[in-house]
Scaffold this motif. Structure first.
Motif, PDB file in Angstrom:
ATOM      1  N   LEU A 150       0.829  -1.203   0.000  1.00 52.08           N
ATOM      2  CA  LEU A 150       0.000   0.000   0.000  1.00 52.08           C
ATOM      3  C   LEU A 150       0.869   1.262   0.000  1.00 52.08           C
ATOM      4  O   LEU A 150       0.563   2.233  -0.706  1.00 52.08           O
ATOM      5  CB  LEU A 150      -0.915  -0.008   1.230  1.00 52.08           C
ATOM      6  N   VAL A 151       1.953   1.233   0.751  1.00 51.67           N
ATOM      7  CA  VAL A 151       2.867   2.376   0.786  1.00 51.67           C
ATOM      8  C   VAL A 151       3.469   2.633  -0.589  1.00 51.67           C
ATOM      9  O   VAL A 151       3.504   3.772  -1.068  1.00 51.67           O
ATOM     10  CB  VAL A 151       3.976   2.146   1.837  1.00 51.67           C
ATOM     11  N   LEU A 152       3.937   1.577  -1.230  1.00 51.05           N
ATOM     12  CA  LEU A 152       4.533   1.724  -2.561  1.00 51.05           C
ATOM     13  C   LEU A 152       3.513   2.209  -3.580  1.00 51.05           C
ATOM     14  O   LEU A 152       3.853   2.944  -4.517  1.00 51.05           O
ATOM     15  CB  LEU A 152       5.144   0.388  -3.006  1.00 51.05           C
ATOM     16  N   PHE A 153       2.265   1.804  -3.410  1.00 51.19           N
ATOM     17  CA  PHE A 153       1.195   2.265  -4.297  1.00 51.19           C
ATOM     18  C   PHE A 153       1.027   3.781  -4.163  1.00 51.19           C
ATOM     19  O   PHE A 153       0.926   4.500  -5.163  1.00 51.19           O
ATOM     20  CB  PHE A 153      -0.104   1.535  -3.939  1.00 51.19           C
ATOM     21  N   TYR A 154       1.015   4.287  -2.932  1.00 57.18           N
ATOM     22  CA  TYR A 154       0.923   5.727  -2.700  1.00 57.18           C
ATOM     23  C   TYR A 154       2.145   6.448  -3.270  1.00 57.18           C
ATOM     24  O   TYR A 154       2.022   7.517  -3.892  1.00 57.18           O
ATOM     25  CB  TYR A 154       0.825   6.022  -1.199  1.00 57.18           C
ATOM     26  N   VAL A 155       3.319   5.882  -3.046  1.00 56.91           N
ATOM     27  CA  VAL A 155       4.556   6.521  -3.518  1.00 56.91           C
ATOM     28  C   VAL A 155       4.554   6.652  -5.037  1.00 56.91           C
ATOM     29  O   VAL A 155       4.975   7.678  -5.589  1.00 56.91           O
ATOM     30  CB  VAL A 155       5.783   5.722  -3.042  1.00 56.91           C
ATOM     31  N   MET A 156       4.079   5.620  -5.723  1.00 56.21           N
ATOM     32  CA  MET A 156       4.055   5.641  -7.187  1.00 56.21           C
ATOM     33  C   MET A 156       3.236   6.823  -7.704  1.00 56.21           C
ATOM     34  O   MET A 156       3.660   7.555  -8.608  1.00 56.21           O
ATOM     35  CB  MET A 156       3.483   4.327  -7.721  1.00 56.21           C
ATOM     36  N   PHE A 157       2.059   7.041  -7.101  1.00 55.33           N
ATOM     37  CA  PHE A 157       1.221   8.143  -7.550  1.00 55.33           C
ATOM     38  C   PHE A 157       1.809   9.495  -7.160  1.00 55.33           C
ATOM     39  O   PHE A 157       1.644  10.482  -7.891  1.00 55.33           O
ATOM     40  CB  PHE A 157      -0.192   7.989  -6.985  1.00 55.33           C
ATOM     41  N   MET A 158       2.498   9.578  -6.031  1.00 59.34           N
ATOM     42  CA  MET A 158       3.158  10.830  -5.652  1.00 59.34           C
ATOM     43  C   MET A 158       4.241  11.198  -6.655  1.00 59.34           C
ATOM     44  O   MET A 158       4.394  12.371  -7.029  1.00 59.34           O
ATOM     45  CB  MET A 158       3.759  10.699  -4.255  1.00 59.34           C
ATOM     46  N   LEU A 159       5.009  10.194  -7.090  1.00 55.57           N
ATOM     47  CA  LEU A 159       6.067  10.459  -8.069  1.00 55.57           C
ATOM     48  C   LEU A 159       5.489  10.878  -9.414  1.00 55.57           C
ATOM     49  O   LEU A 159       6.065  11.720 -10.117  1.00 55.57           O
ATOM     50  CB  LEU A 159       6.930   9.204  -8.239  1.00 55.57           C
ATOM     51  N   LEU A 160       4.339  10.300  -9.789  1.00 53.32           N
ATOM     52  CA  LEU A 160       3.698  10.676 -11.041  1.00 53.32           C
ATOM     53  C   LEU A 160       3.127  12.087 -10.977  1.00 53.32           C
ATOM     54  O   LEU A 160       3.073  12.794 -11.998  1.00 53.32           O
ATOM     55  CB  LEU A 160       2.577   9.678 -11.380  1.00 53.32           C
ATOM     56  N   GLU A 161       2.700  12.510  -9.784  1.00 51.13           N
ATOM     57  CA  GLU A 161       2.053  13.808  -9.633  1.00 51.13           C
ATOM     58  C   GLU A 161       3.034  14.952  -9.355  1.00 51.13           C
ATOM     59  O   GLU A 161       2.676  16.118  -9.535  1.00 51.13           O
ATOM     60  CB  GLU A 161       1.046  13.750  -8.474  1.00 51.13           C
ATOM     61  N   GLN A 162       4.259  14.644  -8.913  1.00 51.74           N
ATOM     62  CA  GLN A 162       5.130  15.715  -8.453  1.00 51.74           C
ATOM     63  C   GLN A 162       5.562  16.663  -9.576  1.00 51.74           C
ATOM     64  O   GLN A 162       5.884  17.827  -9.325  1.00 51.74           O
ATOM     65  CB  GLN A 162       6.362  15.142  -7.757  1.00 51.74           C
TER      66      GLN A 162
END
Length: 368
Positions: A150-162
């Motif tokens: 779940l953490v990695l899932f959140y991180v992936m979207f943060m990197l896409l949005e930054q």
């Protein structure tokens, strides 16, 4: 009328505080992985920045350094999952043997006349349950591994949005002064938290690696598992370092049923903790974090009571972020001063610049 307004304001602040703590407690299952994901995102960007500085071809972080950072973090998570999964069953299986050794040591201790003056200490030590302690530690690591996906899932979207984040801020805050103020807060928060997490990761890794050498030399079982435990516990301020020193020493005591290995591990790991925590880490941190040690301990207690062990890990980054936010607003700046270590705020120049910009904006509006 003024008194009524003040009473209403105080009441609203109290209600808002109660609501925030209620949401933090009730939403723990959702908020803790999200907060951990934000910290991992900070570490990835800090690692990307480090790669950009280390590789002469790059002047600043880019997609190549970001990929290198993601690979490094992925390898770390893979190593951690495999190491914990491989050792957790064996550690639990060895717990009864450790308990038997511990009970045998207490019998010898009771038969030794030199320890007749310590009945209270012996009674207290005899109540320590080794197996539940190890099971609790193992369950904690298992829970952390369960949340990694779940953490990695959140991180992936943060990197896409930054990449689009600044455009969103510009759209939300068209006023130049407010946009500059928000970006200043976010920039300082990102810089300080990245610095803290990156240095903490480096020093914790160094502590874990050297401690592994000591534990392996002494012959402590599952030295890799305990070294990883030391690495993780060092993210918890002060208390984590103490536990990280005592825990492997106690395990050495109950494994070998003698005091020699216990004192070697206690002295060796303790010396590593003192050297890294009191000399190397402050030198690397410098003045990047100006947070009161008392505030750190209070924050550790507060967030530990709300979010448990995860709150202890996140207590310092959350406190740093609060200090930065409070420092950028005049009405809350006194809170930032109370949270700071020496009462000085390094955001004074930024605040002065913003004040000047605000004055310029006001003058231009008046002229128009």
């Amino acid at each position: 009328m003024t008194i009524d307004n003040r009473a209403i304001s105080v009441s609203l602040v109290i209600l808002a505080t109660i609501a925030v703590f209620y949401v933090l407690v009730v939403g723990q299952a959702f908020l803790v992985p999200l907060a951990v994901a934000v910290m991992v995102w900070y570490v990835i960007n800090a690692l990307s920045r480090t790669f950009a500085r280390a590789i002469p071809l790059f002047e600043k972080p880019n997609w190549i350094t970001l990929i290198l950072a993601l690979i490094s973090i992925g390898l770390f998570f893979g190593f951690a999952i495999n190491m914990v999964s491989d050792n957790i069953t064996a550690v639990r299986a060895a717990a009864p043997e450790y308990k038997a050794n511990f009970d045998q040591m207490l019998i010898k201790l009771g038969a030794d006349s030199r320890f007749d003056l310590l009945p209270n200490v012996k009674q207290m030590v005899s109540r320590i349950e080794i197996a539940p302690l190890i099971s609790t530690l193992a369950s904690t690591f298992t829970g952390m591994i369960g949340n990694i996906s779940l953490v990695l899932f959140y991180v992936m979207f943060m990197l896409l949005e930054q990449g689009t984040f600044q455009k969103k801020i510009a759209a939300i805050f068209p006023d130049r002064y407010r946009r500059h103020s928000i970006m200043s807060i976010l920039s300082h928060a990102q810089e300080d938290i990245q610095t803290y997490l990156w240095i903490k990761t480096v020093t914790s890794s160094l502590t874990g690696i050297i401690s592994y050498g000591v534990l392996k030399w002494v012959g402590v079982d599952f030295a890799g598992f305990w070294a990883f435990t030391i690495f993780m516990l060092n993210y918890i301020p002060t208390i984590g370092s103490i536990i990280a020193t005592l825990f492997p020493a106690i395990l050495a005591l109950i494994q070998f049923d003698t005091f020699t290995q216990f004192f070697i591990v206690l002295a060796g790991v303790g010396a590593i903790q003192v050297a890294v925590g009191n000399f190397l880490e402050p030198r690397l941190m410098g003045n990047s974090l100006n947070v009161s040690p008392f505030v750190v301990m209070m924050s550790l207690t507060l967030w530990g009571s709300i979010w448990g062990i995860a709150g202890m890990f996140l207590s310092v980054p959350i406190t740093v972020m609060m200090l930065i936010v409070f420092a950028h607003f005049e009405k809350t700046r006194y809170i930032a001063i109370l949270l700071s270590g020496d009462g000085s705020l390094k955001f004074a120049e930024v605040n002065g610049e913003l004040a000047g910009m605000e004055q310029a904006n006001s003058d231009s509006r008046n002229t128009a």
